[in-house]
Design a protein around this motif. Structure first.
Motif, mmCIF file in Angstrom:
data_model
loop_
_atom_site.group_PDB
_atom_site.id
_atom_site.type_symbol
_atom_site.label_atom_id
_atom_site.label_comp_id
_atom_site.label_asym_id
_atom_site.label_seq_id
_atom_site.Cartn_x
_atom_site.Cartn_y
_atom_site.Cartn_z
ATOM 1 N N LYS A 90 0.831 -1.207 0.000
ATOM 2 C CA LYS A 90 0.000 0.000 0.000
ATOM 3 C C LYS A 90 0.867 1.259 0.000
ATOM 4 C CE LYS A 90 -2.329 1.443 3.643
ATOM 5 N NZ LYS A 90 -3.356 1.681 4.693
ATOM 6 N N HIS A 91 1.942 1.255 0.789
ATOM 7 C CA HIS A 91 2.846 2.407 0.809
ATOM 8 C C HIS A 91 3.433 2.655 -0.582
ATOM 9 C CE1 HIS A 91 2.375 2.596 5.030
ATOM 10 N NE2 HIS A 91 3.267 1.690 5.371
ATOM 11 N N VAL A 92 3.889 1.590 -1.224
ATOM 12 C CA VAL A 92 4.472 1.725 -2.563
ATOM 13 C C VAL A 92 3.426 2.223 -3.551
ATOM 14 C CG1 VAL A 92 5.498 0.466 -4.491
ATOM 15 C CG2 VAL A 92 6.243 -0.025 -2.155
ATOM 16 N N ALA A 93 2.204 1.694 -3.452
ATOM 17 C CA ALA A 93 1.129 2.078 -4.371
ATOM 18 C C ALA A 93 0.777 3.560 -4.218
ATOM 19 C CB ALA A 93 -0.104 1.216 -4.109
ATOM 20 N N PHE A 94 0.667 4.042 -2.986
ATOM 21 C CA PHE A 94 0.299 5.441 -2.762
ATOM 22 C C PHE A 94 1.431 6.398 -3.118
ATOM 23 C CE2 PHE A 94 -3.283 4.742 0.599
ATOM 24 C CZ PHE A 94 -4.025 4.109 -0.375
ATOM 25 N N LYS A 95 2.668 5.906 -3.032
ATOM 26 C CA LYS A 95 3.800 6.755 -3.409
ATOM 27 C C LYS A 95 3.913 6.881 -4.917
ATOM 28 C CE LYS A 95 8.794 7.289 -2.835
ATOM 29 N NZ LYS A 95 10.030 6.760 -2.202
ATOM 30 N N SER A 96 3.703 5.765 -5.627
ATOM 31 C CA SER A 96 3.884 5.745 -7.081
ATOM 32 C C SER A 96 2.580 5.897 -7.860
ATOM 33 C CB SER A 96 4.555 4.434 -7.495
ATOM 34 O OG SER A 96 3.747 3.312 -7.122
ATOM 35 N N ASN A 97 1.426 5.818 -7.136
ATOM 36 C CA ASN A 97 0.101 5.845 -7.767
ATOM 37 C C ASN A 97 -0.044 4.742 -8.824
ATOM 38 O OD1 ASN A 97 -1.098 7.895 -6.264
ATOM 39 N ND2 ASN A 97 -0.197 9.496 -7.544
ATOM 40 N N THR A 98 0.437 3.550 -8.470
ATOM 41 C CA THR A 98 0.260 2.358 -9.298
ATOM 42 C C THR A 98 -0.384 1.275 -8.446
ATOM 43 O OG1 THR A 98 2.457 1.494 -8.728
ATOM 44 C CG2 THR A 98 2.300 2.899 -10.685
ATOM 45 N N THR A 99 -0.968 0.286 -9.114
ATOM 46 C CA THR A 99 -1.696 -0.762 -8.389
ATOM 47 C C THR A 99 -0.914 -2.064 -8.291
ATOM 48 O OG1 THR A 99 -2.772 -1.511 -10.428
ATOM 49 C CG2 THR A 99 -3.900 0.208 -9.138
ATOM 50 N N THR A 100 0.344 -2.053 -8.677
ATOM 51 C CA THR A 100 1.148 -3.270 -8.673
ATOM 52 C C THR A 100 1.212 -3.896 -7.281
ATOM 53 O OG1 THR A 100 2.525 -2.356 -10.431
ATOM 54 C CG2 THR A 100 3.401 -4.251 -9.233
ATOM 55 N N GLY A 101 0.846 -5.184 -7.209
ATOM 56 C CA GLY A 101 0.934 -5.914 -5.952
ATOM 57 C C GLY A 101 -0.313 -5.884 -5.103
ATOM 58 N N ILE A 102 -1.233 -4.964 -5.382
ATOM 59 C CA ILE A 102 -2.446 -4.844 -4.570
ATOM 60 C C ILE A 102 -3.246 -6.147 -4.598
ATOM 61 C CG2 ILE A 102 -4.665 -3.663 -4.330
ATOM 62 C CD1 ILE A 102 -2.361 -1.972 -3.410
ATOM 63 N N ASP A 103 -3.359 -6.763 -5.766
ATOM 64 C CA ASP A 103 -4.151 -7.991 -5.898
ATOM 65 C C ASP A 103 -3.626 -9.118 -5.012
ATOM 66 O OD1 ASP A 103 -5.501 -6.562 -7.755
ATOM 67 O OD2 ASP A 103 -4.992 -7.821 -9.477
ATOM 68 N N ASP A 104 -2.341 -9.129 -4.748
ATOM 69 C CA ASP A 104 -1.735 -10.218 -3.981
ATOM 70 C C ASP A 104 -2.046 -10.151 -2.497
ATOM 71 O OD1 ASP A 104 -0.436 -11.386 -6.198
ATOM 72 O OD2 ASP A 104 1.153 -9.887 -6.084
ATOM 73 N N TYR A 105 -2.369 -8.950 -1.993
ATOM 74 C CA TYR A 105 -2.495 -8.803 -0.543
ATOM 75 C C TYR A 105 -3.833 -8.237 -0.077
ATOM 76 C CZ TYR A 105 2.375 -10.024 -0.290
ATOM 77 O OH TYR A 105 3.556 -10.708 -0.373
ATOM 78 N N TYR A 106 -4.734 -7.958 -1.020
ATOM 79 C CA TYR A 106 -6.053 -7.447 -0.658
ATOM 80 C C TYR A 106 -7.114 -8.226 -1.446
ATOM 81 C CZ TYR A 106 -3.558 -3.583 1.510
ATOM 82 O OH TYR A 106 -2.720 -2.842 2.306
ATOM 83 N N THR A 107 -8.223 -8.534 -0.803
ATOM 84 C CA THR A 107 -9.302 -9.230 -1.487
ATOM 85 C C THR A 107 -9.963 -8.283 -2.488
ATOM 86 O OG1 THR A 107 -10.990 -8.601 0.131
ATOM 87 C CG2 THR A 107 -9.734 -10.621 0.566
#
Length: 505
Positions: A90-107
């Motif tokens: 989530k930290h990486v996503a909010f910093k870069s405004n990309t969704t990479t990795g979100i699917d792996d750790y959130y339903t």
């Protein structure tokens, strides 16, 4: 076609066939293994996260007393790892405004809110650089089928930096409580719900400690044959012991030493290095010297996602020697203001602020300072520190007014923890200072120290034959000047300045 040519052709065909068959068999075996044992997790993750290397906030679990199925150690560790990885993603996503990795750790249901935030921030050119530094987790519920857990995460220490169109806006310090539900899906503990129940501003107050600095007379120390590599293969306790005897007999009572961040193993501090550090303090105590330990030497990242790693490093070093009789105090970082231009002043100061509080929490019994490179920076964070320290390499006629001006701004003791003059006047600086110039410099500055009651630590005991380019760069006139700040020359002979190494009564 001749027989030899035919034989060669047949051999090439046979060899090619063997290679193709080997590749096919290897591929089928890999597929069979994959289908029967499950895919390796690191190959499934889009981001191939390695939490140990990137993100290590401190985690404290409450004693297990949950409703439902009893929890085993291995499952609890998997839950913790996936939960922290979810924060990291989530930290990486909010910093870069990309969704990479979100699917792996959130339903699927939990992703929608994150995607909305990322879309809004991206459209408005906003970004959030954030981390968490502490989690206090209670396991509330573990379902009988082992597929669902409910957690309460109290006192989560969060830090955020807000940016607009790449420009820094402000920082937010919070302490929050979250209620979390995680589901086991495809071998992942994915967050289904993460709800913040409360949040408040987090600005921990730290208690300032006294330091007996009035009689402090010290020197910065490296062994002559291993400067900036004190704990490496050349580490020799007998040499250090002899040097400390020289320092003590010269009328000094303290030393300042350095702990290099990467050399000590970064977040996974090397036990051998810690033992060598303790050995140095043992030898200092034997020779009646107090030790100011400077942390994070050669560290220069400061990125917010790196903060949890630096805190784990500090904990390891501090807890290993914090009860040592020779320990005088902690210098958080050597000359961090030199990183303002390259890393950003706000970021460096924010890291220092958090690290000061962290070091004081780990060791509430020893004073803390920051070794600023000049007197102009020495007012920064001064109310958070137990004593103010700065380095002075300017003209001596400005030392007294500069010291008195700084002293008027604070009730904390003020110490000059580096000063000196190079005696290099060779090819790269033919008009440099001589040994006699260096001796006069130290005679004059000791007069200033004594007249104004200024505690001090000089730079440094020895001249050096080698100086790493990481210290002053690769320019030969800078490297050669750095080699000649010592009171003892490269042949082990005391220079004229040695007579003024301390302000003897």
């Amino acid at each position: 076609m001749s027989n030899p040519s035919k034989n060669i052709l047949r051999g090439v065909i046979v060899l090619t066939y063997i290679i193709i068959m080997a590749v096919v068999i290897y591929g089928l075996a890999a597929i069979f293994t994959y289908l029967n044992t499950g895919a390796d997790r690191s190959t499934m993750l889009h981001t191939e996260i390695k939490q140990v290397e990137h993100y290590l906030p401190k985690v404290v679990w409450a004693p297990l007393n949950n409703v439902g199925r009893p929890m085993d150690t291995q499952t609890l560790k998997s839950i913790e790892d996936d939960y922290l990885d979810a924060w990291y993603v989530k930290h990486v996503a909010f910093k870069s405004n990309t969704t990479t990795g979100i699917d792996d750790y959130y339903t699927e249901s939990a992703r929608e809110n994150l995607y909305n935030i990322i879309t809004i921030n991206s459209e408005n050119e906003n970004s959030i650089d954030a981390t968490t530094l502490f989690h206090n987790i209670t396991l509330e519920f573990f379902s009988e089928d082992g597929q669902l857990v409910v957690l309460t995460d109290k006192d989560v220490v969060e830090y955020k930096r807000l940016f607009k169109s790449g420009k820094y806006l402000t920082e937010i310090n919070e302490i929050s409580t979250y209620k979390i539900t995680l589901l086991l899906e495809d071998g992942f503990w994915r967050i289904r719900h993460l709800v913040r129940e409360k949040s408040e501003t987090h600005n921990p107050k730290v208690k300032n400690l006294p330091i007996n600095s009035s009689e402090l007379k010290g020197i910065n120390y490296y062994p002559q044959d291993s400067p900036w590599d004190m704990y490496g293969d050349k580490f020799d306790a007998s040499i250090i012991d002899a040097d400390f005897k020289v320092i003590n007999e010269a009328g000094l009572n303290s030393i300042r030493i350095f702990v290099p961040y990467e050399d000590f193993g970064k977040s996974s501090v090397t036990p051998d290095k810690l033992e060598k550090l303790k050995n140095v303090l043992d030898l200092a105590h034997k020779n009646r010297l107090k030790v100011l330990v400077t942390l994070f030497d050669f560290y220069g990242d400061y990125s917010v996602l790196d903060w949890s790693l630096t805190q784990r490093h500090a904990e390891s070093v501090i807890n290993y020697i914090k009860n040592h009789q020779a320990l005088l105090g902690w210098d958080i970082k050597n000359e961090p203001n030199l990183d303002f231009e390259s890393r950003g002043k706000e970021l460096v100061l924010a890291w220092l602020d958090k690290m000061v509080a962290h070091v004081k929490a780990e060791d509430p019994n020893h004073p803390v300072t920051i070794g600023w490179s000049n007197v102009e920076s020495a007012t920064l964070l001064k109310d958070k520190l137990d004593f103010i320290s700065f380095h002075y390499y300017k003209d001596l006629d400005q030392l007294e007014p500069s010291f008195n001006s700084l002293k008027a701004t604070t009730n904390q003791p003020v110490i000059v923890t580096e000063f000196g003059l190079s005696s290099y006047n060779g090819f790269w600086n033919p008009f440099g200072n001589s040994d006699e110039d260096q001796a006069k410099y130290h005679k004059d500055i000791q007069t200033i120290f004594k007249t104004n009651g200024i505690p001090y630590m000089s730079w440094t005991l020895y001249d050096f034959t080698e100086v790493p380019k990481e210290v002053v760069g690769g320019l030969p006139w800078r490297k050669n000047a750095q080699k000649h700040f010592g009171f003892i020359d490269k042949n082990g002979l005391k220079k004229a300045s040695f007579k003024f190494i301390s302000s003897k009564e």
